[in-house]
Design a protein around this motif. Structure first.
Motif, PDB file in Angstrom:
ATOM      1  N   LEU A  45       0.813  -1.217   0.000  1.00 22.52           N
ATOM      2  CA  LEU A  45       0.000   0.000   0.000  1.00 22.52           C
ATOM      3  C   LEU A  45       0.849   1.272   0.000  1.00 22.52           C
ATOM      4  O   LEU A  45       0.346   2.352  -0.342  1.00 22.52           O
ATOM      5  CB  LEU A  45      -0.951   0.009   1.203  1.00 22.52           C
ATOM      6  CG  LEU A  45      -2.075  -1.041   1.170  1.00 22.52           C
ATOM      7  CD1 LEU A  45      -2.960  -0.918   2.407  1.00 22.52           C
ATOM      8  CD2 LEU A  45      -2.908  -0.914  -0.105  1.00 22.52           C
ATOM      9  N   GLY A  46       2.105   1.179   0.352  1.00 21.75           N
ATOM     10  CA  GLY A  46       2.988   2.335   0.300  1.00 21.75           C
ATOM     11  C   GLY A  46       3.662   2.519  -1.046  1.00 21.75           C
ATOM     12  O   GLY A  46       4.367   3.519  -1.262  1.00 21.75           O
ATOM     13  N   TRP A  47       3.460   1.590  -1.975  1.00 25.98           N
ATOM     14  CA  TRP A  47       4.064   1.650  -3.308  1.00 25.98           C
ATOM     15  C   TRP A  47       3.069   2.199  -4.321  1.00 25.98           C
ATOM     16  O   TRP A  47       1.872   1.917  -4.240  1.00 25.98           O
ATOM     17  CB  TRP A  47       4.496   0.263  -3.768  1.00 25.98           C
ATOM     18  CG  TRP A  47       5.698  -0.307  -3.092  1.00 25.98           C
ATOM     19  CD1 TRP A  47       5.774  -0.820  -1.830  1.00 25.98           C
ATOM     20  CD2 TRP A  47       7.003  -0.451  -3.667  1.00 25.98           C
ATOM     21  NE1 TRP A  47       7.037  -1.270  -1.565  1.00 25.98           N
ATOM     22  CE2 TRP A  47       7.832  -1.063  -2.672  1.00 25.98           C
ATOM     23  CE3 TRP A  47       7.566  -0.138  -4.905  1.00 25.98           C
ATOM     24  CZ2 TRP A  47       9.163  -1.351  -2.900  1.00 25.98           C
ATOM     25  CZ3 TRP A  47       8.904  -0.436  -5.123  1.00 25.98           C
ATOM     26  CH2 TRP A  47       9.700  -1.025  -4.133  1.00 25.98           C
ATOM     27  N   THR A  48       3.586   2.924  -5.309  1.00 29.48           N
ATOM     28  CA  THR A  48       2.755   3.324  -6.444  1.00 29.48           C
ATOM     29  C   THR A  48       2.899   2.277  -7.543  1.00 29.48           C
ATOM     30  O   THR A  48       3.854   1.477  -7.547  1.00 29.48           O
ATOM     31  CB  THR A  48       3.189   4.685  -7.002  1.00 29.48           C
ATOM     32  OG1 THR A  48       4.520   4.572  -7.536  1.00 29.48           O
ATOM     33  CG2 THR A  48       3.142   5.761  -5.921  1.00 29.48           C
ATOM     34  N   LYS A  49       1.983   2.301  -8.494  1.00 27.50           N
ATOM     35  CA  LYS A  49       2.068   1.345  -9.602  1.00 27.50           C
ATOM     36  C   LYS A  49       3.330   1.597 -10.428  1.00 27.50           C
ATOM     37  O   LYS A  49       4.006   0.651 -10.846  1.00 27.50           O
ATOM     38  CB  LYS A  49       0.832   1.464 -10.493  1.00 27.50           C
ATOM     39  CG  LYS A  49       0.715   0.344 -11.510  1.00 27.50           C
ATOM     40  CD  LYS A  49      -0.600   0.390 -12.223  1.00 27.50           C
ATOM     41  CE  LYS A  49      -0.859  -0.911 -12.995  1.00 27.50           C
ATOM     42  NZ  LYS A  49      -1.060  -2.059 -12.091  1.00 27.50           N
ATOM     43  N   ALA A  50       3.634   2.863 -10.624  1.00 21.08           N
ATOM     44  CA  ALA A  50       4.845   3.182 -11.388  1.00 21.08           C
ATOM     45  C   ALA A  50       6.082   2.652 -10.671  1.00 21.08           C
ATOM     46  O   ALA A  50       7.021   2.140 -11.308  1.00 21.08           O
ATOM     47  CB  ALA A  50       4.948   4.696 -11.584  1.00 21.08           C
ATOM     48  N   GLY A  51       6.102   2.760  -9.362  1.00 20.00           N
ATOM     49  CA  GLY A  51       7.238   2.268  -8.593  1.00 20.00           C
ATOM     50  C   GLY A  51       7.384   0.768  -8.702  1.00 20.00           C
ATOM     51  O   GLY A  51       8.506   0.239  -8.753  1.00 20.00           O
ATOM     52  N   LEU A  52       6.259   0.038  -8.746  1.00 21.65           N
ATOM     53  CA  LEU A  52       6.304  -1.418  -8.850  1.00 21.65           C
ATOM     54  C   LEU A  52       6.739  -1.864 -10.248  1.00 21.65           C
ATOM     55  O   LEU A  52       7.465  -2.849 -10.397  1.00 21.65           O
ATOM     56  CB  LEU A  52       4.945  -2.018  -8.489  1.00 21.65           C
ATOM     57  CG  LEU A  52       4.565  -1.844  -7.011  1.00 21.65           C
ATOM     58  CD1 LEU A  52       3.096  -2.184  -6.786  1.00 21.65           C
ATOM     59  CD2 LEU A  52       5.450  -2.708  -6.113  1.00 21.65           C
ATOM     60  N   GLU A  53       6.312  -1.138 -11.265  1.00 20.36           N
ATOM     61  CA  GLU A  53       6.778  -1.444 -12.616  1.00 20.36           C
ATOM     62  C   GLU A  53       8.288  -1.239 -12.707  1.00 20.36           C
ATOM     63  O   GLU A  53       9.000  -2.044 -13.321  1.00 20.36           O
ATOM     64  CB  GLU A  53       6.042  -0.575 -13.631  1.00 20.36           C
ATOM     65  CG  GLU A  53       4.587  -0.959 -13.809  1.00 20.36           C
ATOM     66  CD  GLU A  53       3.871  -0.083 -14.836  1.00 20.36           C
ATOM     67  OE1 GLU A  53       4.512   0.876 -15.346  1.00 20.36           O
ATOM     68  OE2 GLU A  53       2.691  -0.343 -15.123  1.00 20.36           O
ATOM     69  N   ALA A  54       8.760  -0.148 -12.080  1.00 19.97           N
ATOM     70  CA  ALA A  54      10.201   0.114 -12.079  1.00 19.97           C
ATOM     71  C   ALA A  54      10.948  -0.995 -11.344  1.00 19.97           C
ATOM     72  O   ALA A  54      12.036  -1.418 -11.776  1.00 19.97           O
ATOM     73  CB  ALA A  54      10.484   1.477 -11.440  1.00 19.97           C
ATOM     74  N   TYR A  55      10.372  -1.484 -10.242  1.00 21.17           N
ATOM     75  CA  TYR A  55      11.000  -2.574  -9.500  1.00 21.17           C
ATOM     76  C   TYR A  55      11.158  -3.797 -10.400  1.00 21.17           C
ATOM     77  O   TYR A  55      12.230  -4.439 -10.422  1.00 21.17           O
ATOM     78  CB  TYR A  55      10.174  -2.932  -8.266  1.00 21.17           C
ATOM     79  CG  TYR A  55      10.662  -4.164  -7.551  1.00 21.17           C
ATOM     80  CD1 TYR A  55      11.576  -4.062  -6.512  1.00 21.17           C
ATOM     81  CD2 TYR A  55      10.242  -5.445  -7.936  1.00 21.17           C
ATOM     82  CE1 TYR A  55      12.059  -5.212  -5.865  1.00 21.17           C
ATOM     83  CE2 TYR A  55      10.708  -6.588  -7.308  1.00 21.17           C
ATOM     84  CZ  TYR A  55      11.616  -6.462  -6.281  1.00 21.17           C
ATOM     85  OH  TYR A  55      12.086  -7.599  -5.656  1.00 21.17           O
TER      86      TYR A  55
END
Length: 410
Positions: free
Chosen positions: A137-147
């Motif tokens: 819940l602390g992650w954005t979708k963009a951040g997860l794609e980058a991961y």
């Protein structure tokens, strides 16, 4: 061991990779609805990852038969996750909801003026007897794609999320980056206020009868009514529903919402579950079957049945019928004929409780026993005597199942 719900998208693939790297056993579940061209591709991504890393995987292929697809799909996958968790002896299910999902959920709730136990998404909740956790819940979708890109984790993009066919897609695509921080602050404030209200509601119900909330001014009384109902049904009412119920319950009545029946009966509020109706009648053909329902056969043991009711029957009374009360039922007592409708009124028995009142009818079609009243004038003595300590409106041992009314005990 943890169960990971994995769709093959960037969110759930990132969660799967993060959890694998932390160590511990993982069991992966994937649902392939086969509703879009890339569904098999997403399944292949999940399968390949699990094979590469030696993870256990279960896949479900449900059959859609119409209706609201989103609601159906949600129920299907969570039922699948819970079923697999039980089979594997796992107590925790991890799902990949992230910050954008949290914001979309809150905007969805706000647009519909929904009353909720929690606004947005909770980090931890429960379904059945299992814990559902949302670690992202602390992650954005963009951040997860980058991961995923940085860690070489393959993922698929669900093309159905690109259009505005679903309300959540419209909300997502219409949300500006500058709005997100403000919405997160608003969600935090709303949930703090909700926690305070629940504490206040608990204190109120600890010291007041439930019907006392109906004496309070609006909107306080309506909100407490919604809290009382939500605690017992797991669902909140719309503002319009709650306002109408609050008005109806100013006097004794039976009303309905969402399939539930709600009754005000003096100082009590009673609920009957959706779809509940009295069970079918039970036929008792022999003395032995009747003995199974009784506490003690008084004629055989010589034990007294006081203070419970006694019923003496002969072979001529069989077959007996144990059935719900019907309109027009009467019983001939030693003091005269008694209408069961009059008995209910005299004893101040609620209308919902009357629906679970069972009587004994003999082969001649006469009501010979009424719980709470006793047997008729012809069945006090002369045959085999049976005592019924458990024969009540709530149950006849395990022979008849009836609704359990959730009476307020505050």
């Amino acid at each position: 061991m943890k169960l990971i719900a994995c769709s093959g998208g960037p969110d759930s693939m990132a969660l799967l990779d993060m959890e694998r790297k932390t160590g511990g056993g993982l069991f992966v579940c994937h649902v392939n609805y086969r509703k879009r061209p890339t569904a098999d591709r997403d399944e292949a991504i999940v399968r390949q990852y699990c094979e590469t890393h030696g993870l256990l995987l279960a896949v479900l292929y449900p059959h859609y038969e119409g209706g609201n697809f989103q609601a159906w799909a949600r129920d299907v996958r969570y039922d699948f996750f819970c079923r697999q968790a039980h089979l594997q002896g796992i107590g925790k299910i991890l799902v990949a909801h992230q910050q954008d999902d949290l914001l979309e959920t809150y905007v969805f709730q706000r647009e519909r003026h929904m009353r909720c136990d929690w606004y947005g998404l909770q980090y931890r909740s429960r379904r059945q007897d299992l814990v559902i956790e949302r670690p992202l819940l602390g992650w954005t979708k963009a951040g997860l794609e980058a991961y995923c890109q940085e860690n070489g984790v393959d993922f698929g993009v669900d093309e159905s999320n690109l259009g505005d066919d679903y309300t959540r897609n419209r909300i997502r695509h219409g949300m500006q980056e500058r709005d997100k921080a403000r919405l997160l602050t608003e969600i935090s404030r709303m949930n703090r206020e909700q926690i305070r209200f629940r504490k206040q509601a608990t204190r109120f119900f600890d010291s007041h009868a439930a019907t006392e909330l109906l004496d309070l001014p609006r909107p306080t009384g309506e909100r407490l009514l919604d809290a009382w109902i939500a605690e017992r049904t797991g669902q909140h009412l719309s503002a319009r529903q709650c306002s109408q119920l609050f008005a109806d319950l100013q006097k004794d009545c039976v009303t309905e919402f969402g399939g539930w029946k709600l009754e005000r009966h003096g100082r009590d509020l009673l609920l009957a579950e959706p779809g509940w109706k009295p069970d079918q009648a039970v036929t008792v053909r022999t003395m032995e079957e009747l003995a199974d329902l009784s506490v003690v056969d008084g004629s055989a043991s010589g034990e007294t049945c006081e203070p419970v009711h006694r019923l003496s029957v002969t072979e001529a009374d069989f077959p007996l019928m144990i059935r719900p009360v019907k309109p027009g039922d009467v019983i001939h007592m030693r003091f005269g004929k008694k209408k069961l409708s009059r008995f209910f009124i005299d004893r101040h028995i609620s209308r919902l409780a009357r629906g679970q009142w069972y009587v004994v009818e003999n082969a001649a079609g006469d009501v010979i026993y009424v719980p709470g009243l006793g047997c008729d004038r012809d069945h006090f003595a002369g045959g085999h005597t049976f005592c019924f300590r458990q024969f009540s409106p709530v149950a006849v041992h395990d022979k008849i199942k009836t609704v359990t009314f959730k009476e307020n005990q505050l």
